[in-house]
Design a protein around this motif. Structure first.
Motif, mmCIF file in Angstrom:
data_model
loop_
_atom_site.group_PDB
_atom_site.id
_atom_site.type_symbol
_atom_site.label_atom_id
_atom_site.label_comp_id
_atom_site.label_asym_id
_atom_site.label_seq_id
_atom_site.Cartn_x
_atom_site.Cartn_y
_atom_site.Cartn_z
ATOM 1 N N GLN A 167 0.803 -1.222 0.000
ATOM 2 C CA GLN A 167 0.000 0.000 0.000
ATOM 3 C C GLN A 167 0.839 1.276 0.000
ATOM 4 N N SER A 168 2.147 1.134 0.200
ATOM 5 C CA SER A 168 2.986 2.311 0.456
ATOM 6 C C SER A 168 2.998 3.310 -0.690
ATOM 7 N N LYS A 169 2.788 2.845 -1.937
ATOM 8 C CA LYS A 169 2.840 3.743 -3.088
ATOM 9 C C LYS A 169 1.467 4.276 -3.481
ATOM 10 N N ASN A 170 0.435 3.824 -2.778
ATOM 11 C CA ASN A 170 -0.917 4.271 -3.108
ATOM 12 C C ASN A 170 -1.227 5.617 -2.466
ATOM 13 N N GLU A 171 -2.080 6.368 -3.119
ATOM 14 C CA GLU A 171 -2.508 7.641 -2.562
ATOM 15 C C GLU A 171 -3.378 7.385 -1.323
ATOM 16 N N GLY A 172 -3.130 8.125 -0.291
ATOM 17 C CA GLY A 172 -3.901 7.956 0.936
ATOM 18 C C GLY A 172 -3.454 6.785 1.784
ATOM 19 N N ALA A 173 -2.223 6.303 1.577
ATOM 20 C CA ALA A 173 -1.735 5.158 2.349
ATOM 21 C C ALA A 173 -1.694 5.464 3.840
ATOM 22 N N GLN A 174 -1.284 6.698 4.172
ATOM 23 C CA GLN A 174 -1.173 7.049 5.592
ATOM 24 C C GLN A 174 -2.525 6.973 6.296
ATOM 25 N N LYS A 175 -3.598 7.370 5.611
ATOM 26 C CA LYS A 175 -4.922 7.280 6.227
ATOM 27 C C LYS A 175 -5.324 5.827 6.460
ATOM 28 N N SER A 176 -4.950 4.956 5.524
ATOM 29 C CA SER A 176 -5.232 3.525 5.712
ATOM 30 C C SER A 176 -4.484 2.988 6.922
ATOM 31 N N TYR A 177 -3.205 3.400 7.065
ATOM 32 C CA TYR A 177 -2.418 2.941 8.207
ATOM 33 C C TYR A 177 -3.048 3.403 9.519
ATOM 34 N N ALA A 178 -3.577 4.628 9.543
ATOM 35 C CA ALA A 178 -4.191 5.161 10.760
ATOM 36 C C ALA A 178 -5.439 4.370 11.134
ATOM 37 N N ARG A 179 -6.240 4.002 10.145
ATOM 38 C CA ARG A 179 -7.449 3.234 10.429
ATOM 39 C C ARG A 179 -7.098 1.828 10.902
ATOM 40 N N VAL A 180 -6.080 1.254 10.283
ATOM 41 C CA VAL A 180 -5.630 -0.067 10.715
ATOM 42 C C VAL A 180 -5.207 -0.029 12.176
ATOM 43 N N MET A 181 -4.483 1.009 12.557
ATOM 44 C CA MET A 181 -4.042 1.147 13.945
ATOM 45 C C MET A 181 -5.241 1.206 14.886
ATOM 46 N N LYS A 182 -6.275 1.938 14.501
ATOM 47 C CA LYS A 182 -7.443 2.061 15.379
ATOM 48 C C LYS A 182 -8.119 0.707 15.576
ATOM 49 N N PHE A 183 -8.324 -0.040 14.481
ATOM 50 C CA PHE A 183 -8.936 -1.360 14.607
ATOM 51 C C PHE A 183 -8.086 -2.276 15.478
ATOM 52 N N PRO B 191 -1.738 10.178 10.284
ATOM 53 C CA PRO B 191 -2.735 10.846 11.149
ATOM 54 C C PRO B 191 -3.431 9.890 12.113
ATOM 55 N N TYR B 192 -2.666 9.344 13.053
ATOM 56 C CA TYR B 192 -3.254 8.446 14.046
ATOM 57 C C TYR B 192 -4.212 9.205 14.959
ATOM 58 N N ALA B 193 -5.297 8.559 15.366
ATOM 59 C CA ALA B 193 -6.252 9.161 16.315
ATOM 60 C C ALA B 193 -5.717 8.942 17.731
ATOM 61 N N LYS B 194 -4.621 9.613 18.055
ATOM 62 C CA LYS B 194 -3.868 9.303 19.273
ATOM 63 C C LYS B 194 -4.662 9.563 20.551
ATOM 64 N N LYS B 195 -5.448 10.647 20.596
ATOM 65 C CA LYS B 195 -6.211 10.937 21.813
ATOM 66 C C LYS B 195 -7.270 9.864 22.071
ATOM 67 N N LYS B 196 -7.950 9.456 21.013
ATOM 68 C CA LYS B 196 -8.977 8.433 21.162
ATOM 69 C C LYS B 196 -8.364 7.097 21.563
ATOM 70 N N LEU B 197 -7.259 6.720 20.926
ATOM 71 C CA LEU B 197 -6.631 5.432 21.225
ATOM 72 C C LEU B 197 -6.062 5.424 22.641
ATOM 73 N N LEU B 198 -5.472 6.540 23.040
ATOM 74 C CA LEU B 198 -4.959 6.644 24.408
ATOM 75 C C LEU B 198 -6.100 6.536 25.419
ATOM 76 N N SER B 199 -7.240 7.138 25.087
ATOM 77 C CA SER B 199 -8.405 7.073 25.984
ATOM 78 C C SER B 199 -8.882 5.631 26.142
ATOM 79 N N TYR B 200 -8.898 4.862 25.043
ATOM 80 C CA TYR B 200 -9.303 3.460 25.122
ATOM 81 C C TYR B 200 -8.366 2.669 26.040
ATOM 82 N N LEU B 201 -7.056 2.898 25.893
ATOM 83 C CA LEU B 201 -6.081 2.161 26.701
ATOM 84 C C LEU B 201 -6.225 2.510 28.184
#
Length: 502
Positions: free
Chosen positions: A299-315, A434-444
């Motif tokens: 996925q690294s060469k695809n447009e919007g890869a970083q957003k995909s990585y952020a969603r994967v992290m949340k799941f 763009p990780y959702a760091k505040k939300k993920l930290l809140s879950y932990l």
């Protein structure tokens, strides 16, 4: 969303053999308290299984990740041939050196009573190393069903051997003392059958991967190999540092506690068993990594890869939070099971949530580490892991003599917390996601508070039924909370489930 669907499906398929292997291994480990009344009996096998991961890193020297990295730009068959030839030759050489050195290793790790364990260990590492690239190719070619079949087949062989010789044979030979099987029983191999089962399972796995090995042509590109080694040698440092962080406490425990040898073995056996109870978290991490590593590179060469990585992290974090609650809220159930034969096995259960949360930090770090793999800054990853290893060593030396296995657990927790934080900081500098760091930290934080609150309730009233009832209520409440917060994402996940089922 299609990329997330694909990752979810592959995580399930790669997760099946990982979950099965860990679950069956978990059953075998859970059987230890029923087979051996004293935890000290398991200390030697714990030492061997603490050595194996270090050697696995050396035997494979980063070739798996390098294969995924270079398959994006090199001709894949030529790459596969070169790496396979390298792996085959190095595995033979390393195994010979290891076998010659086995008596020195036995002395260093208090295994002189069972030097045969190290001979069997040599075979396990050799065949596991040879299977590495074949499995990587199956993952790269998106063939998760064959991957799952081969993995599970090897596990079944392992499990069958262990339970035949340790579960069935003792009772059978007591009723038929003059038979052929009684002669085998008199060899008194005992817990060593865990290693024998592992060895035969590894051989079976290699034999099933022969079709992948038959595709290898005897060609070796030295220029390509040097380029790959330049990329992969920092990964060796990363791997060894990771093993220090994960395994060092079990390797050095007997040397750091000021106890008689038998008591030190007793505590090591308890700590190793307690460590395995965080297996649900490590299952999630390993299953995810099997699918995520090739996914991230593809996925690294695809447009919007970083957003995909952020969603994967949340799941990933949400899934880990649920597993953390399953472990922490039903800790008393686990304790009840493992202490049916001997109360001694129930010692140290209070450190399980600490280890489980530490392993969540490790899983998040693996997600974050994609930044240095994609940007070619593998040395940065090596430095992070080495820094974590230094923290692990210092804290183990300082805390184990004073706090025993609580000190080892705190060292693991602190190391993985540090690695997660520093990787996030550096990753946002060199490859911002763009990780959702505040939300993920809140879950932990929330799941940690839930487990602490549950333990506080049990301090005042502790029947097992009450523990299960209150734990279930808290788990369902967290699920309802997450469903409300992530309403849109849960809708998408239901669509993923339908897509996978089709």
């Amino acid at each position: 969303m299609s990329e997330i669907k694909k990752l979810a499906g592959q995580t399930i398929w790669y997760g099946v053999p990982t979950i099965v292997s860990r679950f069956l291994g978990y059953l075998m480990n859970m059987a230890l308290p029923f087979l051996f009344a004293q935890p000290a009996k398991t200390a030697d096998i714990t030492q061997v299984y603490a050595i194996i991961p270090f050697l696995n890193v050396l035997f494979t020297y980063g070739l798996e990740t390098a294969y995924f990295r270079f398959s994006q730009e090199k001709e894949r068959q030529h790459l596969y041939n070169t790496l396979s030839v390298s792996l085959f030759v190095s595995s033979i050489l390393f195994t010979v050196i290891l076998y010659i050195s086995r008596f020195y290793i036995a002395e260093a790790f208090n295994l002189t009573a069972h030097p045969e364990y190290l001979s069997w260990m040599c075979g396990i590492i050799f065949f596991d190393a040879l299977a590495t690239l074949a499995f990587a190719r199956l993952r790269q070619e998106n063939r998760p069903r064959r991957y799952a079949f081969v993995r599970v087949a090897g596990i079944v062989v392992n499990l069958t051997i262990v339970f035949f010789f340790l579960g069935f044979l003792p009772g059978y030979t007591s009723r038929h003392p003059e038979g052929f099987l009684a002669m085998i029983q008199r060899l008194d191999i005992g817990i060593g059958y865990y290693l024998i089962g592992n060895l035969l399972g590894s051989i079976a796995t290699f034999l099933l991967l022969i079709p992948e090995w038959k595709e290898v042509k005897l060609e070796f590109d030295s220029v390509l190999w040097k380029e790959i080694m330049h990329y992969s040698y920092p990964l060796i440092i990363v791997g060894l540092g990771g093993m220090v962080n994960e395994m060092l406490s079990r390797l050095v425990y007997q040397h750091l506690v000021d106890l008689p040898a038998e008591q030190a073995k007793h505590e090591l056996g308890i700590f190793a068993n307690v460590y395995r109870l965080s297996v649900l978290i490590t299952i999630m991490i390993q299953a995810f990594r099997m699918a995520a590593e090739p996914f991230f590179f593809n996925q690294s060469k695809n447009e919007g890869a970083q957003k995909s990585y952020a969603r994967v992290m949340k799941f990933f974090v949400i899934a880990c939070c649920f597993m953390f609650l399953l472990i922490g809220l039903y800790l008393d159930v686990l304790k009840w099971i493992i202490t049916l034969k001997s109360e001694a096995w129930g010692e140290g259960m209070y450190i399980v949530p600490i280890l489980a949360m530490g392993n969540i930090f490790l899983g998040i770090y693996y997600n974050l580490s994609i930044w240095f793999k994609l940007t070619g800054k593998n040395l940065s990853g090596a430095y992070i892991t080495l820094a974590g290893a230094v923290i692990t060593i210092i804290l183990n030396v300082l805390l184990i003599p004073r706090l025993h296995y609580l000190g080892a657990a705190l060292a693991t927790f602190s190391c993985y917390l540090f690695m997660m934080v520093i990787s996030y900081i550096l990753g946002q500098r060199y490859y911002p996601v763009p990780y959702a760091k505040k939300k993920l930290l809140s879950y932990l934080v929330l799941v940690s508070v839930i487990v602490l609150l549950h333990r506080l309730l049990l301090y005042f009233y502790s029947p097992l039924w009450f523990s299960i009832a209150t734990g279930t209520i808290m788990l369902l409440a967290f699920g309802a909370f997450v469903a409300k917060v992530e309403k849109r994402e849960w809708t998408n996940l239901r669509r993923v489930g339908k897509s996978i089922s089709q």
